[in-house]
Design a protein around this motif. Sequence first.
Motif, PDB file in Angstrom:
ATOM      1  N   ALA A 202       0.828  -1.210   0.000  1.00 11.05           N
ATOM      2  CA  ALA A 202       0.000   0.000   0.000  1.00 11.05           C
ATOM      3  C   ALA A 202       0.858   1.254   0.000  1.00 11.05           C
ATOM      4  O   ALA A 202       0.570   2.229  -0.710  1.00 11.05           O
ATOM      5  CB  ALA A 202      -0.923  -0.001   1.217  1.00 11.05           C
ATOM      6  N   ALA A 203       1.944   1.238   0.789  1.00 12.32           N
ATOM      7  CA  ALA A 203       2.839   2.389   0.841  1.00 12.32           C
ATOM      8  C   ALA A 203       3.521   2.614  -0.505  1.00 12.32           C
ATOM      9  O   ALA A 203       3.694   3.760  -0.946  1.00 12.32           O
ATOM     10  CB  ALA A 203       3.888   2.183   1.933  1.00 12.32           C
ATOM     11  N   VAL A 204       3.889   1.518  -1.173  1.00 13.20           N
ATOM     12  CA  VAL A 204       4.547   1.631  -2.486  1.00 13.20           C
ATOM     13  C   VAL A 204       3.593   2.231  -3.511  1.00 13.20           C
ATOM     14  O   VAL A 204       3.994   3.082  -4.327  1.00 13.20           O
ATOM     15  CB  VAL A 204       5.045   0.245  -2.956  1.00 13.20           C
ATOM     16  N   VAL A 205       2.318   1.819  -3.475  1.00 16.65           N
ATOM     17  CA  VAL A 205       1.321   2.361  -4.412  1.00 16.65           C
ATOM     18  C   VAL A 205       1.201   3.877  -4.232  1.00 16.65           C
ATOM     19  O   VAL A 205       1.215   4.643  -5.209  1.00 16.65           O
ATOM     20  CB  VAL A 205      -0.048   1.685  -4.205  1.00 16.65           C
ATOM     21  N   GLY A 206       1.088   4.324  -2.974  1.00 15.39           N
ATOM     22  CA  GLY A 206       0.992   5.761  -2.705  1.00 15.39           C
ATOM     23  C   GLY A 206       2.268   6.502  -3.040  1.00 15.39           C
ATOM     24  O   GLY A 206       2.238   7.602  -3.623  1.00 15.39           O
ATOM     25  N   PHE A 207       3.412   5.907  -2.689  1.00 16.49           N
ATOM     26  CA  PHE A 207       4.711   6.540  -2.958  1.00 16.49           C
ATOM     27  C   PHE A 207       4.931   6.710  -4.458  1.00 16.49           C
ATOM     28  O   PHE A 207       5.357   7.775  -4.919  1.00 16.49           O
ATOM     29  CB  PHE A 207       5.825   5.690  -2.346  1.00 16.49           C
ATOM     30  N   ASN A 451      -6.865   2.260  -9.614  1.00 21.18           N
ATOM     31  CA  ASN A 451      -7.693   1.077  -9.313  1.00 21.18           C
ATOM     32  C   ASN A 451      -7.161   0.309  -8.107  1.00 21.18           C
ATOM     33  O   ASN A 451      -7.930  -0.168  -7.267  1.00 21.18           O
ATOM     34  CB  ASN A 451      -7.753   0.160 -10.533  1.00 21.18           C
ATOM     35  N   GLU A 452      -5.844   0.194  -8.019  1.00 19.06           N
ATOM     36  CA  GLU A 452      -5.254  -0.522  -6.892  1.00 19.06           C
ATOM     37  C   GLU A 452      -5.452   0.261  -5.595  1.00 19.06           C
ATOM     38  O   GLU A 452      -5.706  -0.329  -4.538  1.00 19.06           O
ATOM     39  CB  GLU A 452      -3.757  -0.751  -7.143  1.00 19.06           C
ATOM     40  N   ALA A 453      -5.338   1.589  -5.667  1.00 19.96           N
ATOM     41  CA  ALA A 453      -5.579   2.416  -4.482  1.00 19.96           C
ATOM     42  C   ALA A 453      -7.025   2.252  -3.989  1.00 19.96           C
ATOM     43  O   ALA A 453      -7.277   2.159  -2.776  1.00 19.96           O
ATOM     44  CB  ALA A 453      -5.291   3.882  -4.797  1.00 19.96           C
ATOM     45  N   LYS A 458     -11.020  -0.399  -0.138  1.00 25.18           N
ATOM     46  CA  LYS A 458     -12.118  -1.318   0.131  1.00 25.18           C
ATOM     47  C   LYS A 458     -11.707  -2.434   1.086  1.00 25.18           C
ATOM     48  O   LYS A 458     -12.488  -2.851   1.939  1.00 25.18           O
ATOM     49  CB  LYS A 458     -12.615  -1.935  -1.181  1.00 25.18           C
ATOM     50  N   VAL A 459     -10.477  -2.918   0.960  1.00 22.75           N
ATOM     51  CA  VAL A 459     -10.042  -4.095   1.721  1.00 22.75           C
ATOM     52  C   VAL A 459      -9.558  -3.740   3.120  1.00 22.75           C
ATOM     53  O   VAL A 459      -9.916  -4.398   4.098  1.00 22.75           O
ATOM     54  CB  VAL A 459      -8.936  -4.848   0.947  1.00 22.75           C
ATOM     55  N   ASP A 460      -8.722  -2.703   3.230  1.00 21.26           N
ATOM     56  CA  ASP A 460      -8.085  -2.404   4.518  1.00 21.26           C
ATOM     57  C   ASP A 460      -7.881  -0.899   4.658  1.00 21.26           C
ATOM     58  O   ASP A 460      -7.049  -0.307   3.960  1.00 21.26           O
ATOM     59  CB  ASP A 460      -6.739  -3.132   4.615  1.00 21.26           C
ATOM     60  N   LYS A 461      -8.638  -0.280   5.567  1.00 22.33           N
ATOM     61  CA  LYS A 461      -8.578   1.169   5.727  1.00 22.33           C
ATOM     62  C   LYS A 461      -7.227   1.637   6.291  1.00 22.33           C
ATOM     63  O   LYS A 461      -6.733   2.709   5.923  1.00 22.33           O
ATOM     64  CB  LYS A 461      -9.716   1.645   6.652  1.00 22.33           C
ATOM     65  N   LEU A 462      -6.614   0.832   7.173  1.00 25.71           N
ATOM     66  CA  LEU A 462      -5.311   1.221   7.706  1.00 25.71           C
ATOM     67  C   LEU A 462      -4.234   1.179   6.629  1.00 25.71           C
ATOM     68  O   LEU A 462      -3.342   2.025   6.595  1.00 25.71           O
ATOM     69  CB  LEU A 462      -4.920   0.301   8.872  1.00 25.71           C
TER      70      LEU A 462
END
Length: 654
Positions: A202-207, A451-453, A458-462
């Motif tokens: 998740a961090a990599v997607v945002g980064f 789409n991945e974000a 949907k899966v994990d808010k944290l």
Amino acid sequence: MGSLPNTSAEAQQLDLEDSSRTERVQWLINSPEPPSLWQELVGTVKGSLLTPGKKNSSSKAKGKYALSFLRGLFPILSWGRNYKASFFKHDLMAGLTLASLSIPQSIGYANLAKLDPQYGLYTSVVPPLIYALMGSSREIAIGPVAVVSMLLSSMIPGLVDPAIDPIGYTSLVFTVTFFAGTFQAIFGLFRLGFLVDFLSHAAVVGFMAGAAIVIGLQQLKGLFGLSHFTTKTDAVSVLTSVSKSVKHEWYPLNFVLGLSFLVFLLVARFIGKRNKKLFWFPAIAPLLSVILSTLIVYLTRADNHGVKIVKHLKGGLNPSSVHRLQFNGTHVAEAAKIGLISAIVALTEAIAVGRSFASINGYHLDGNKEMLAMGFMNLAGSLTSCYVATGSFSRTAVNFSAGCKTVVSNIVMAITVILALELFTRLLYYTPVAILASIIMSALPGLIDINEAYRIWKVDKLDFLACLGAFIGVLFKSVEIGLLVAVAISFAKVLLNSIRPAVEQLGRLPRTDIFCEVDQYPMAVKTPGLFTLRINSSLLCFANANFLRERILKLLTQDENGTEETAKGTVQILILDMTNVMNIDTSGILALEELHTELVSLGMKLVMVNLRWQVIHKLKLSKLVEKIGADGIFLTVAEAVDACLASKLEINNL
């Protein structure tokens, strides 16, 4: 189980079961000592360098050991024996296609890293060749990438300004590359890949998304032909700098030329996605853009009308940069820090790319060996005028689509870049800077995955919070802050789960010997007089020991409605399922001892199930196993429950 055996046959069967159960408990209690820390460390290094195989004590063992070592270090020795001539046709075409994309991108990424153009080409020569010898991915394309280039250009200028001291800046880049390679090699050698995993998916997607926007904004300098530009990377500073500089340095021809070819590159990318047979078109589009734009500028002399050009591009093979590494300067500590960050970011991207394509082709990619290969290629690169290289997703996709069979395509690409350095660098004198900016900008949409974000949300808010933190941190502050926020949120999530692990009550599923959480499986049946709990934590340590002890006691002293009542008389035995607890420290042992003491004071017995290797070893050393007794240790929950029920029946019938 509801009545005592009335026949000698039933009694004999019960005695046999007790004997068998006692034997299994002895297997657990008398298990050998686990390996020491030193043995684990040595085993880790051997596992990183040696290919698996049977032990051989014959006279040929040393030779096989050496061969195993070499094959582990250089996978080409394994797959090279089976390389077929038919493969080379595919690898040759893939390598040439890859080079047509790599040459213009490498020049553009060097410009993004605030280095002279030739350093991007150098980075597409030595690292791919080293990786071809040591890497295990068949499809990955090695070279400079946008995110790492941006990372270096955002962090190193704070130490040495490339505009004032370009030689010192370049030397510091080589030093950072050396440290990055060193850290990567250490990660691989000692199997420290978990450090890279702190930068979660998740961090990599945002980064990546934040970095893509920042990189795109920075290319406005080349697109508008600006000379004065901010050294900061945050969006606000960049947009402010552009708005101020455009008023005084507006060169429309730069913008028209750059925008025209940017549209061409994006259209080529769209066509390639719509028609897979035309994968080669977006691959050669950057090289065509460079050739056409260079001809346009040369024939029209547009450089005399404000169009900024590359000018001199040094040719020839990679020169040695050993003498330029700075280990005695004032910036060594900062260089090591930037090297560590670069190493983690580069590894994260490379391993993600490599594993994605390995899964498509149905083979396993060893992350630790990949880290070792990346480390050695960057170490070699730092000595030969290269900066940090890694696997590129866009070029790997092109390599895969072009039909590559092995990593030989990287060798073909490197040889093609060498020929370009030797023969064609003079022809790039009139290449407009705006085209390099367009090439970089055209590659950025692939870094933004909306789409991945959305799926993460949907899966994990944290997890989405970590993604958003990385995105906002990179976009509005800096690369360092974005990474720090993402890692902090990810680490906080892990820490929260570690210090407050779940403790679940278990029940037996009807007509089975399977025990599951009663909250998840409402049909599971609780056993009267027994209280069965499972600790859902891999480590029982100082961070969670007291919380778990208090949680267990609280569960013991409340009824199903949550009201407090005494457990004495209603529960005689507490069964702790320790299946998930892989290790324990002295605080955890102390908490278990205190729990045992408190249970005894309540007239209850403590029983523990499936104690893992390290756990049973430490409990034996601390004498807790002696206090509990061999009759309080079992291999499975079902055995523990049956034995406890049998002992209760015996007591009740005395």
